[in-house]
Motif scaffolding. Structure first.
Motif, short mmCIF file in Angstrom:
data_model
loop_
_atom_site.label_atom_id
_atom_site.label_comp_id
_atom_site.label_asym_id
_atom_site.label_seq_id
_atom_site.Cartn_x
_atom_site.Cartn_y
_atom_site.Cartn_z
N ILE A 21 0.85 -1.20 0.00
CA ILE A 21 0.00 0.00 0.00
C ILE A 21 0.88 1.25 0.00
CG2 ILE A 21 -1.72 1.32 1.30
CD1 ILE A 21 -2.80 -1.34 2.35
N VAL A 22 0.70 2.08 -1.02
CA VAL A 22 1.43 3.34 -1.09
C VAL A 22 0.58 4.39 -0.39
CG1 VAL A 22 2.56 4.98 -2.64
CG2 VAL A 22 2.30 2.59 -3.33
N TYR A 27 2.25 9.91 -2.36
CA TYR A 27 1.46 10.45 -3.47
C TYR A 27 1.59 11.97 -3.56
CZ TYR A 27 -0.87 5.95 -4.22
OH TYR A 27 -1.15 4.64 -4.51
N MET A 73 0.97 4.12 -10.61
CA MET A 73 0.53 2.82 -11.11
C MET A 73 1.21 1.66 -10.40
SD MET A 73 0.40 3.91 -15.14
CE MET A 73 -0.82 2.81 -15.87
N LEU A 82 4.95 -8.36 -14.27
CA LEU A 82 4.32 -7.11 -14.70
C LEU A 82 5.35 -6.11 -15.20
CD1 LEU A 82 1.33 -6.31 -12.32
CD2 LEU A 82 1.35 -7.20 -14.63
N THR B 29 -6.32 -18.91 -5.33
CA THR B 29 -6.24 -18.01 -4.18
C THR B 29 -6.69 -16.62 -4.58
OG1 THR B 29 -3.99 -17.32 -4.67
CG2 THR B 29 -4.23 -19.25 -3.26
N GLU B 31 -4.97 -13.94 -4.06
CA GLU B 31 -3.83 -13.26 -4.67
C GLU B 31 -3.73 -13.58 -6.14
OE1 GLU B 31 -3.53 -14.69 -1.75
OE2 GLU B 31 -3.11 -12.93 -0.51
N ARG B 34 -6.24 -11.62 -8.01
CA ARG B 34 -5.88 -10.20 -8.07
C ARG B 34 -4.76 -9.98 -9.09
NH1 ARG B 34 -2.93 -6.24 -5.91
NH2 ARG B 34 -1.39 -7.69 -5.12
N GLU B 35 -3.77 -10.88 -9.07
CA GLU B 35 -2.64 -10.72 -10.00
C GLU B 35 -3.07 -10.98 -11.45
OE1 GLU B 35 0.33 -13.21 -8.25
OE2 GLU B 35 1.01 -11.63 -6.89
N SER B 38 -4.86 -7.89 -12.60
CA SER B 38 -3.90 -6.80 -12.82
C SER B 38 -3.12 -7.02 -14.11
CB SER B 38 -2.97 -6.74 -11.60
OG SER B 38 -1.98 -5.79 -11.81
N PHE B 39 -2.69 -8.28 -14.33
CA PHE B 39 -1.95 -8.63 -15.54
C PHE B 39 -2.81 -8.38 -16.78
CE2 PHE B 39 -0.36 -12.09 -18.47
CZ PHE B 39 0.81 -11.44 -18.79
N ALA B 97 -5.16 8.20 -7.30
CA ALA B 97 -4.20 7.43 -6.49
C ALA B 97 -4.66 7.38 -5.04
CB ALA B 97 -2.81 8.05 -6.60
N MET B 98 -5.18 8.52 -4.54
CA MET B 98 -5.67 8.56 -3.16
C MET B 98 -6.91 7.69 -2.99
SD MET B 98 -3.65 10.33 -1.34
CE MET B 98 -4.62 10.65 0.12
N VAL B 100 -7.44 4.85 -4.55
CA VAL B 100 -6.93 3.48 -4.41
C VAL B 100 -6.44 3.25 -2.98
CG1 VAL B 100 -5.16 1.85 -5.17
CG2 VAL B 100 -6.33 3.27 -6.86
N TRP B 101 -5.75 4.27 -2.44
CA TRP B 101 -5.27 4.16 -1.06
C TRP B 101 -6.44 4.02 -0.09
CZ3 TRP B 101 -6.20 7.98 2.76
CH2 TRP B 101 -5.58 7.74 3.98
N GLU B 104 -7.77 0.56 -0.23
CA GLU B 104 -6.86 -0.40 0.41
C GLU B 104 -6.92 -0.30 1.93
OE1 GLU B 104 -3.36 -0.76 -3.00
OE2 GLU B 104 -3.35 0.91 -1.59
N THR B 105 -7.09 0.92 2.44
CA THR B 105 -7.13 1.10 3.89
C THR B 105 -8.56 1.07 4.41
OG1 THR B 105 -6.99 3.48 3.52
CG2 THR B 105 -4.94 2.36 4.06
N VAL B 205 -10.32 -4.76 -3.63
CA VAL B 205 -9.96 -3.45 -4.20
C VAL B 205 -9.64 -3.52 -5.69
CG1 VAL B 205 -9.11 -2.58 -2.01
CG2 VAL B 205 -7.52 -3.67 -3.58
N GLU B 209 -8.39 -0.53 -8.18
CA GLU B 209 -6.97 -0.57 -8.53
C GLU B 209 -6.80 -0.58 -10.06
OE1 GLU B 209 -5.15 -4.07 -7.04
OE2 GLU B 209 -3.40 -2.98 -6.26
N LEU B 213 -5.34 2.19 -12.93
CA LEU B 213 -4.32 1.99 -13.98
C LEU B 213 -4.79 2.64 -15.28
CD1 LEU B 213 -3.24 -1.73 -13.42
CD2 LEU B 213 -2.04 0.34 -12.71
#
Lengths: 112, 237
Positions: A21-22, A27, A73, A82, B29, B31, B34-35, B38-39, B97-98, B100-101, B104-105, B205, B209, B213
């Motif tokens: 997590i960034v 940012y 990103m 990736l 899973t 993960e 998610r991967e 994303s890919f 970006a915020m 996404v944060w 995530e949180t 998320v 996310e 992108l």
């Protein structure tokens, strides 16, 4: 999904990175950097550098794009898969430019 | 066969996995899912690089062929509006970006607000773009629709006509970019409704996310369009 055909040890991607997590402070720094680079590229356009003007402008754009890709990103925190993927994309784009231009330039030799 | 109830921990794995409702059965899973998503998103963005790449290639070639026309035509764009729009779009990207944060949180309210801000600045960008296009209409700089070489008389008729190539590329590139933004803005409204229901702040998320992108990619396209269309020929006479 019987255990006969299912090897639990083999399902975890060895490339797997834990979800990174960034945070807002990173940012904010990136946001400031991008705004500063925008101001720099506008200022640089007013300085007469001849053939260097387009080069400087594209160079600053490449830096900005790299910053966006790495932090906004999250490429900095991603798996090698990736990283290779985006690298392949950039490479293919450069092939498109280089091969097309070399064709046009060699057909009108001396006119460029 | 291991039967796992939703919410139950799957203990045989190296790290623990909770089976969440969004976890599709064909992924081993969370993960992995998610991967894979994303890919897939990055692969889509690669096709987008090649799509815009063709337009950039055309611009590069014609700029070399009809340089005087490109210099004169690029001088008719407003650097102020272009720079303003660059700042607006970067601000929108920061808000994304915020967002996404926030997802995530697990901050539901913050996520909805940041998505709203992302959309606000995205729409502001299009409003500025509208005024730029309106100016082009007013000056008869729209190839095929309302065009006059009156402003480029000193180039000679042949080269003055070639400013149409510049404006065609200008409208094709900024128009395609704007279309991507419009699609993004519509999607954000949809994500705001879902985010408000709390869909993305319980550990799921990936949609936010991956949309991020896309939004940042559209930013990057503009990061290149701004110097190429507005700036690089400023010093040339």
């Amino acid at each position: 999904m019987s255990d006969l055909h299912h090897d639990p040890a083999n399902i975890t991607n060895p490339e797997h990175h834990d979800h990174h997590i960034v945070g807002p402070s990173t940012y904010l720094v990136i946001y400031g950097t991008l705004l500063a680079l925008t101001a720099i590229t506008v200022a640089a356009a007013y300085v007469e550098m001849g053939a260097l003007n387009p080069i400087v402008a594209v160079l600053i754009a490449v830096i900005k794009a790299t910053v966006v890709i790495l932090w906004f990103m999250h490429m900095k925190y991603q798996s090698k898969l990736l990283k290779l993927t985006i690298g392949a994309g950039v490479f293919t784009f450069l092939v498109l430019i280089a091969m097309t231009l070399s064709d046009y330039m060699s057909r009108a030799w001396g006119l460029w | 066969m291991v039967v796992t109830q939703p919410g139950e921990l799957h203990e045989e794995h190296e790290h623990e996995h909770v089976h969440l409702p969004q976890h599709r059965h064909h992924f081993e899973t969370e993960e992995q899912q998610r991967e894979a998503a994303s890919f897939g998103m990055w692969l889509f963005l690669l096709t987008e690089i090649m799509f815009f790449g063709g337009l950039f290639m055309a611009y590069l070639l014609y700029r070399n062929w009809y340089n005087p026309a490109f210099v004169a035509a690029s001088h008719t764009l407003s650097i102020k509006l272009g720079a303003l729009n660059t700042a607006i779009l970067i601000t929108s990207g920061f808000c994304m970006a915020m967002a996404v944060w926030a997802a995530e949180t697990r901050k539901r309210k913050a996520l909805v607000n940041f998505l709203g801000l992302t959309n606000f600045f995205g729409i502001a960008f299009l409003v500025v773009k509208y005024f730029e296009y309106a100016e082009k209409w007013h000056d008869s700089h729209i190839p095929g629709l309302k065009f006059s070489i009156a402003d480029f008389g000193k180039l000679g008729v042949d080269m003055a006509q070639k400013t149409q190539v510049y404006y065609s590329l200008y409208f094709a590139m900024t128009g395609m970019h704007a279309l991507h933004m419009i699609i993004g803005i519509v999607l954000i409204f949809w994500y705001m409704v879902r985010a408000n229901r709390g869909e993305f702040t319980e550990g799921y998320v990936a949609p936010i996310e991956n949309f991020g992108l896309y939004w940042h990619f559209v930013d990057i396209v503009w990061i290149f369009l701004f110097p190429l269309l507005y700036l690089i020929d400023l010093g040339a006479k």
